[in-house]
Every structure is written in C-alpha cells, then in structure tokens.
Design a protein around this motif. Structure first.
Motif, mmCIF file in Angstrom:
data_model
loop_
_atom_site.group_PDB
_atom_site.id
_atom_site.type_symbol
_atom_site.label_atom_id
_atom_site.label_comp_id
_atom_site.label_asym_id
_atom_site.label_seq_id
_atom_site.Cartn_x
_atom_site.Cartn_y
_atom_site.Cartn_z
ATOM 1 N N UNK A 28 0.827 -1.210 0.000
ATOM 2 C CA UNK A 28 0.000 0.000 0.000
ATOM 3 C C UNK A 28 0.864 1.264 0.000
ATOM 4 N N UNK A 29 1.922 1.251 0.780
ATOM 5 C CA UNK A 29 2.813 2.415 0.839
ATOM 6 C C UNK A 29 3.443 2.681 -0.521
ATOM 7 N N UNK A 30 3.920 1.627 -1.174
ATOM 8 C CA UNK A 30 4.544 1.805 -2.489
ATOM 9 C C UNK A 30 3.523 2.251 -3.518
ATOM 10 N N UNK A 31 2.292 1.754 -3.412
ATOM 11 C CA UNK A 31 1.231 2.166 -4.327
ATOM 12 C C UNK A 31 0.936 3.654 -4.172
ATOM 13 N N UNK A 56 3.963 10.035 -7.268
ATOM 14 C CA UNK A 56 5.096 10.313 -8.158
ATOM 15 C C UNK A 56 4.739 10.089 -9.625
ATOM 16 N N UNK A 57 3.453 9.809 -9.893
ATOM 17 C CA UNK A 57 2.983 9.556 -11.261
ATOM 18 C C UNK A 57 3.755 8.413 -11.916
ATOM 19 N N UNK A 58 3.990 7.362 -11.136
ATOM 20 C CA UNK A 58 4.656 6.163 -11.644
ATOM 21 C C UNK A 58 3.626 5.052 -11.803
#
Length: 86
Positions: free
Chosen positions: A68-71, A77-79
């Motif tokens: 969830x944190x990485x999402x 960051x628009x990644x």
C-alpha cells in the motif's frame, strides 16, 4: 478448506498449506483451522485481527502495508502501479 486438507492428507499429501487474501474466519472457522490438518494457513491483514486469530498457531498473518505504501508513493510520483505486480 479444512475438508480439502483432510482429503489431500488421505490421498497421501505429507503437508498441506493454504493461502487467502482475507482472513475472514466467521463462526467456528478459527477453531476449525486450529484443529485441521493444515500445516499453515497464510492470510493477509486486510481486515482487523482478533485475539483468537492471533493465538491460532496455524495462522500466519502477512502485512499489506509495504504494498500500500509503495502504491501511494507511485500514484503521488505519477509512476506505474501495474509495475508493482510484475
């Protein structure tokens, strides 16, 4: 799930594991898993845990927090989000 483990052991399986995305153990579900032939049942912490679930030695609860944190970071960051699942 527990009955499936019984069948697998009866058919010769030496070890039986289960994996579930949500550990929603209603009614006697927790006790059934605790007394089953499952060696381990791995669940995600997508719903609140209970003291009974925490005391069940056959249950292993994994955290979804890093995903969830990485999402959230990737969205900010628009990644790509789909890249997290490759």
């Amino acid at each position: 799930l527990c009955k499936a483990a019984d069948v697998l052991v009866a058919k010769g399986a030496r070890r039986v594991f289960a994996f579930a995305s949500h550990g929603l153990l209603s009614g006697p579900g927790n006790d059934r898993i605790a007394n089953s032939k499952l060696e381990e049942c791995v669940i995600l912490n997508t719903i609140p845990s209970s003291p009974q679930r925490a005391a069940n030695e056959r249950l292993t609860e994994l955290s979804v927090a890093p995903l969830l944190a990485q999402t959230i970071f990737n969205i900010h960051a628009k990644k790509s989000i789909s890249a997290l699942f490759k």
